[in-house]
Design a protein around this motif. Structure first.
Motif, mmCIF file in Angstrom:
data_model
loop_
_atom_site.group_PDB
_atom_site.id
_atom_site.type_symbol
_atom_site.label_atom_id
_atom_site.label_comp_id
_atom_site.label_asym_id
_atom_site.label_seq_id
_atom_site.Cartn_x
_atom_site.Cartn_y
_atom_site.Cartn_z
ATOM 1 N N ASN A 1 7.039 4.714 2.416
ATOM 2 C CA ASN A 1 5.610 4.983 2.453
ATOM 3 C C ASN A 1 5.329 6.243 1.623
ATOM 4 N N PRO A 2 4.530 6.129 0.562
ATOM 5 C CA PRO A 2 4.301 7.295 -0.287
ATOM 6 C C PRO A 2 3.198 8.220 0.225
ATOM 7 N N ILE A 3 2.557 7.837 1.322
ATOM 8 C CA ILE A 3 1.366 8.577 1.740
ATOM 9 C C ILE A 3 1.644 10.051 2.027
ATOM 10 N N ALA B 1 7.184 9.838 9.641
ATOM 11 C CA ALA B 1 7.491 10.658 8.475
ATOM 12 C C ALA B 1 6.766 10.199 7.222
ATOM 13 N N GLY B 2 6.343 8.955 7.193
ATOM 14 C CA GLY B 2 5.691 8.435 6.008
ATOM 15 C C GLY B 2 4.249 8.863 5.847
ATOM 16 N N LEU B 3 3.696 9.511 6.883
ATOM 17 C CA LEU B 3 2.262 9.799 6.832
ATOM 18 C C LEU B 3 1.894 11.275 6.829
ATOM 19 N N VAL B 4 2.845 12.113 7.213
ATOM 20 C CA VAL B 4 2.482 13.513 7.477
ATOM 21 C C VAL B 4 2.917 14.456 6.353
ATOM 22 N N MET C 1 1.362 0.029 -2.173
ATOM 23 C CA MET C 1 0.566 1.052 -1.490
ATOM 24 C C MET C 1 -0.094 1.959 -2.523
ATOM 25 N N THR C 2 0.645 2.315 -3.552
ATOM 26 C CA THR C 2 0.081 3.156 -4.612
ATOM 27 C C THR C 2 -1.103 2.448 -5.261
ATOM 28 N N ILE D 1 -6.970 7.460 0.634
ATOM 29 C CA ILE D 1 -5.900 7.151 1.587
ATOM 30 C C ILE D 1 -6.477 6.822 2.961
ATOM 31 N N GLU D 2 -7.481 7.603 3.378
ATOM 32 C CA GLU D 2 -8.121 7.319 4.668
ATOM 33 C C GLU D 2 -8.650 5.899 4.695
#
Lengths: 331, 359
Positions: free
Chosen positions: B297-299, B264-267, B348-349, B325-326
């Motif tokens: 995860n903010p991604i 859920a943190g990536l999509v 992460m930010t 991000i990539e």
């Protein structure tokens, strides 16, 4: 005990049982739909009588045609015997490698099997608008919850988690959850929690280990147990048992008739064999089950004489013969 | 005209067939509704505002609070609806799902007729998962089906819950799916259903998809039963391209597929109404127990905001964020808990900003 509809996966079961000297007599009955003038569908009287008498049954796969207008045979059978809890264990099979073999899967789904989204009640309100009714009753929810916890205790499991969508279906799934909570109180030694079905989908593909016994209404159980079967290698390996009223228990493989298999001898009978083993354990003939399971798992793990769907080239009869050979040698 | 820019992992971000309203613009900045939500929502929303500020993105956020404390406050909810209607574009965190009232998620979607939810699940370089080479798009009808909210206790202990399928909405989502497939150069659309059991309702949905498929001869069409789909997703997910389905199955499939590519943190996801677009994480989980700890995860949220920028034709800003991000994921030094590390949301930010700066 009764065997019904001797289709291609059942023959191996009977052969193997006889080699293992399992103390069971088979009473074979055919099951087919009888359509009555009032639109009701029933199954042959002699089949019903046989199961009512013997209580335990092993069933071959049956097909449901899409859009043919009659009620599914499987549904008819469930209703006839009051089969209220469908139990589908999913356990990683040594020798069948899936992306989930590393974590290992060992969970059990207890699915409510009489109501929910499978009520069969649908109607067209106005042209272009269809309503489908999902029915949840306190009684059925309590029955399946009771079975789930009983199963957990009888089989040495630690936790039961109820899967639901009560955020969206507050009353129906909400009532299901209430019933689970009530039953949970009677089993203080078994952990109980609740999880949204979509969260469960997300989590199980990442970490299947966190799942033990799961209880849920009909549709979710249907979908989720196919998911868990996929984790361990597919429907060809997935057994199931159906618990009914008055101690009736009918075991069957999860898969369908596999009509797309042009060569009947190519089919993998393992799922039905595993279901037969579930049946033996249910009948407290576990030692026979262990003996047969050991021979089966060894055959699969060796990988030399196995069917096409798990990467081999053997036919169904060849695979069965190898298991029989191992049983004879082992005893 | 079709806007055409390539941007690495995700390709084009805008949906040409959804009319892009001019939007509200003041002093050169577009106004966008921001609903951070509950649980970790505000924390991942903060990542977005931090990044946008750093890059001087010409976006003005109109922030509306919707959380479990103001669940019953109709004023707050109406403010959200009005804002989204006016701005036509929104960025949403995660909204709380529990409680006695029909959830905010459902009300928003219903009120604004946000009928199409699109979740693209693609295997991500740098994120190790059990399956590789996944690139599927789950398109979910998001206003009817099992989420009608029509339930009643007919007699004590017996509850009926209605699932509603209409021809109109089924045709609409089918057309959306095929248009989307065409727009994004996809080859196949698969209808996911359970018409063998729910002959009338899912049968209607399936028929509508079949009808619409005839208008798109260049796109392959097939259908699959939902239980088999879930099994196939964990055995061979690479077989799927575009999938179109009613509400509940869409919910399950998009969560399952999100789990397969990293969680859920990536999509990210995109939701569309007739003239509104809302961008939000693909799997909507508030993770309430972690609230205030900044471990999320903010991604997913930041990617959603990048796609929002591309939707507003701010491609340069959007592409730079996606690219950063990539790179962060490939480098693998900064990882939040959900993808195997212990970096915080803010770390992460920071990592994303560092990549933006050096690019």
């Amino acid at each position: 005990s009764s065997g019904i509809n001797a289709e291609w996966p059942l023959r191996p079961g009977k052969d193997i049982f006889s080699v293992a000297n399992v103390p069971i007599d088979w009473e074979e009955r055919d099951i087919y739909p009888i359509l009555h003038p009032d639109g009701k569908t029933t199954i042959p009287e002699d089949a019903v009588a046989s199961i009512d008498k013997n209580k335990i049954g092993l069933k071959g796969p049956m097909r449901t045609a899409i859009g043919k207008g009659h009620v599914s045979m499987n549904l008819t059978i469930r209703r006839t015997f009051g089969l209220y809890a469908n139990v589908r264990p999913a356990k990683s099979v040594p020798g069948v490698t899936t992306p989930y073999s590393d974590s290992g899967v060992n969970c059990v789904i207890v699915r409510e099997n009489t109501e929910g989204e499978y009520s069969g009640i649908e109607h067209t309100v106005v042209p272009g608008v269809v309503q489908s009714v999902k029915l949840i009753t306190r009684e059925a929810s309590q029955n399946v919850a009771e079975y789930a916890f009983k199963y957990a205790v009888d089989n040495g499991r630690q936790n039961v988690v109820a899967l639901h969508k009560a955020n969206v279906m507050k009353m129906s799934d909400g009532m299901f959850l209430e019933c689970c909570r009530e039953v949970a109180k009677k089993y203080p030694n078994i952990g109980y929690r609740e999880m949204y079905l979509d969260s469960a989908c997300l989590k199980i593909v990442n970490d299947p280990n966190q799942f033990d016994v799961m209880v849920m209404p009909n549709l979710y159980g249907d979908i989720f147990s196919d998911l868990t079967a996929g984790l361990i290698g597919g429907l060809g390996l997935a057994p199931s048992g159906n618990m009914g009223k008055d101690g009736i228990a009918i075991f069957e493989a999860v898969h369908g008739t596999a009509d797309d298999l042009t060569d009947r001898n190519a089919g993998n009978p393992t799922a039905l064999l595993m279901s037969a083993l579930m049946m033996l354990r249910h009948m407290e003939l576990g030692s026979y089950a262990d003996k047969i399971e050991k021979a089966t798992l060894e055959t699969i793990q060796e990988g030399k004489i196995v069917t096409g769907d798990i990467g081999g080239t053997a036919t169904n009869p060849e695979y069965t013969a190898e298991i029989c050979r191992k049983i004879r040698e082992g005893s | 005209a079709v806007v055409s820019t390539q941007s690495g992992h995700y390709g084009r971000g805008s949906m040409a067939n959804v009319p892009i309203k001019p939007g509200t613009k003041y002093g050169g900045k577009t106004t966008v509704t921001l609903i951070p939500g509950d649980g970790v929502g505000p924390e991942i929303a903060e990542s977005v505002t931090t990044i946008f500020r750093h890059m001087s993105v010409p976006i003005q956020f109109e922030t509306i609070s919707l959380n479990k404390d103001n669940l019953k406050d109709e004023g707050a909810f109406d403010a959200a609806i009005t804002s989204l209607q006016r701005n036509g574009v929104g960025l949403k965190g995660v909204l709380n799902r529990s409680g006695d009232f029909r959830t905010h998620n459902l009300e928003l979607r219903g009120n604004l007729d946000m009928y199409a939810n699109v979740v693209r699940c693609k295997s991500i370089q740098g994120v190790g998962t059990r399956h590789e080479g996944i690139d599927l798009i789950a398109i979910r009808e998001n206003t009817e089906g099992e989420y009608s909210g029509l339930e009643h206790e007919s007699v004590s202990g017996v509850v009926e819950s209605l699932k509603v399928i209409t021809e109109e909405k089924s045709l609409r989502i089918a057309k959306f799916a095929f248009d989307y497939a065409l727009e994004h150069n996809r080859n196949k659309v698969t209808c996911i259903h359970k018409a063998n059991i729910m002959k009338l309702s899912d049968g209607l949905f399936k028929r509508c998809c079949e009808e619409v498929s005839k208008l798109y001869p260049s796109i392959t069409f097939d259908s699959q039963i939902i239980d088999n789909t879930c099994q196939q997703l964990v055995i061979n997910p690479q077989q799927f391209d575009v999938m179109v389905m009613p509400n509940l199955y869409g919910n399950l499939v998009s969560n399952l597929a999100a789990g397969l590519v990293g969680g859920a943190g990536l999509v990210p996801s995109k939701s569309y109404g007739e003239d509104i677009a809302v961008f939000e994480p693909g799997a909507r989980h508030t993770w309430m127990e972690m609230k205030g700890m900044y471990v999320a995860n903010p991604i997913a949220m930041v990617l959603s905001s990048a796609f929002m920028l591309k939707h507003l034709a701010l491609h340069d800003y959007g592409d730079r964020i996606i690219s950063a991000i990539e790179k962060v994921l490939v480098k693998g030094e900064c990882r939040t808990r959900d993808i195997g590390g212990n970096s915080t949301t803010r770390e992460m930010t920071r990592a994303i900003l560092d990549e933006i700066d050096v690019a």
